[in-house]
Design a protein around this motif. Structure first.
Motif, mmCIF file in Angstrom:
data_model
loop_
_atom_site.group_PDB
_atom_site.id
_atom_site.type_symbol
_atom_site.label_atom_id
_atom_site.label_comp_id
_atom_site.label_asym_id
_atom_site.label_seq_id
_atom_site.Cartn_x
_atom_site.Cartn_y
_atom_site.Cartn_z
ATOM 1 N N LEU A 114 -3.569 68.514 -97.911
ATOM 2 C CA LEU A 114 -2.944 68.970 -96.664
ATOM 3 C C LEU A 114 -2.135 67.839 -96.028
ATOM 4 O O LEU A 114 -0.998 68.047 -95.608
ATOM 5 C CB LEU A 114 -4.008 69.467 -95.691
ATOM 6 C CG LEU A 114 -3.539 69.818 -94.275
ATOM 7 C CD1 LEU A 114 -2.616 71.035 -94.309
ATOM 8 C CD2 LEU A 114 -4.731 70.075 -93.371
ATOM 9 N N PHE A 121 1.822 68.800 -95.950
ATOM 10 C CA PHE A 121 1.778 69.694 -94.794
ATOM 11 C C PHE A 121 3.070 70.472 -94.611
ATOM 12 O O PHE A 121 3.047 71.673 -94.360
ATOM 13 C CB PHE A 121 1.445 68.920 -93.515
ATOM 14 C CG PHE A 121 1.472 69.798 -92.309
ATOM 15 C CD1 PHE A 121 0.480 70.741 -92.110
ATOM 16 C CD2 PHE A 121 2.498 69.730 -91.393
ATOM 17 C CE1 PHE A 121 0.495 71.586 -91.013
ATOM 18 C CE2 PHE A 121 2.537 70.570 -90.295
ATOM 19 C CZ PHE A 121 1.528 71.498 -90.110
ATOM 20 N N LYS A 165 2.879 74.598 -94.520
ATOM 21 C CA LYS A 165 2.930 75.335 -93.256
ATOM 22 C C LYS A 165 3.730 76.629 -93.350
ATOM 23 O O LYS A 165 3.613 77.473 -92.488
ATOM 24 C CB LYS A 165 3.394 74.448 -92.102
ATOM 25 C CG LYS A 165 4.818 74.086 -92.049
ATOM 26 C CD LYS A 165 5.037 73.235 -90.806
ATOM 27 C CE LYS A 165 6.481 72.816 -90.719
ATOM 28 N NZ LYS A 165 6.740 71.976 -89.591
ATOM 29 N N VAL A 217 -1.928 77.821 -94.345
ATOM 30 C CA VAL A 217 -1.892 77.248 -92.992
ATOM 31 C C VAL A 217 -1.320 78.296 -92.050
ATOM 32 O O VAL A 217 -0.219 78.781 -92.258
ATOM 33 C CB VAL A 217 -1.025 75.968 -92.948
ATOM 34 C CG1 VAL A 217 -0.854 75.485 -91.524
ATOM 35 C CG2 VAL A 217 -1.623 74.880 -93.812
ATOM 36 N N TYR A 264 -4.319 75.269 -85.638
ATOM 37 C CA TYR A 264 -3.987 75.879 -86.919
ATOM 38 C C TYR A 264 -5.241 76.000 -87.766
ATOM 39 O O TYR A 264 -6.199 75.243 -87.595
ATOM 40 C CB TYR A 264 -2.962 75.016 -87.669
ATOM 41 C CG TYR A 264 -1.643 74.906 -86.967
ATOM 42 C CD1 TYR A 264 -0.596 75.753 -87.290
ATOM 43 C CD2 TYR A 264 -1.443 73.966 -85.974
ATOM 44 C CE1 TYR A 264 0.619 75.667 -86.650
ATOM 45 C CE2 TYR A 264 -0.229 73.868 -85.322
ATOM 46 C CZ TYR A 264 0.802 74.713 -85.657
ATOM 47 O OH TYR A 264 1.998 74.629 -85.013
ATOM 48 N N PHE A 282 -6.579 75.992 -91.787
ATOM 49 C CA PHE A 282 -6.254 75.648 -93.162
ATOM 50 C C PHE A 282 -7.363 76.201 -94.052
ATOM 51 O O PHE A 282 -8.534 75.919 -93.836
ATOM 52 C CB PHE A 282 -6.149 74.132 -93.326
ATOM 53 C CG PHE A 282 -5.943 73.677 -94.752
ATOM 54 C CD1 PHE A 282 -4.885 74.154 -95.508
ATOM 55 C CD2 PHE A 282 -6.799 72.769 -95.332
ATOM 56 C CE1 PHE A 282 -4.688 73.733 -96.827
ATOM 57 C CE2 PHE A 282 -6.615 72.338 -96.637
ATOM 58 C CZ PHE A 282 -5.560 72.819 -97.377
#
Length: 90
Positions: free
Chosen positions: A32, A36, A40, A45, A56, A58
């Motif tokens: 992550l 990221f 996203k 996510v 958020y 995950f």
């Protein structure tokens, strides 16, 4: 690039998992951190609705989730909670 930080609560949550699960979670959190921007835009996510802050979710594994927020000024992914799907949102 983002930096990953865990709250004391997240570290405590992590200790509740067995060793194999801890290793999986650590591996996924590193992923992550490194990817990221790529993640996203996926279902892994998602922004949580109904919170005052931008939190958020995950998806680490089928039943394991991490809740985090982004500190934009320093590009920090602050992991707030780690837990099983059924009780992570409490």
């Amino acid at each position: 690039m983002y930096v990953l930080k865990l709250t004391d609560e997240a570290v405590g949550n992590l200790k509740k998992f067995n060793h194999a699960e801890q290793q999986l979670i650590a591996k996924k959190l590193r992923y992550l951190e490194e990817n990221f921007e790529l993640l996203k835009g996926t279902k892994k996510v998602t922004e949580l609705k109904g919170t005052d802050y931008k939190h958020y979710r995950f998806v680490i594994a089928r039943r394991i989730r991490a809740i985090f927020e982004i500190k934009d000024d320093k590009l920090i992914l602050l992991i707030l909670k780690i837990g099983k799907r059924k009780n992570i949102y409490d």
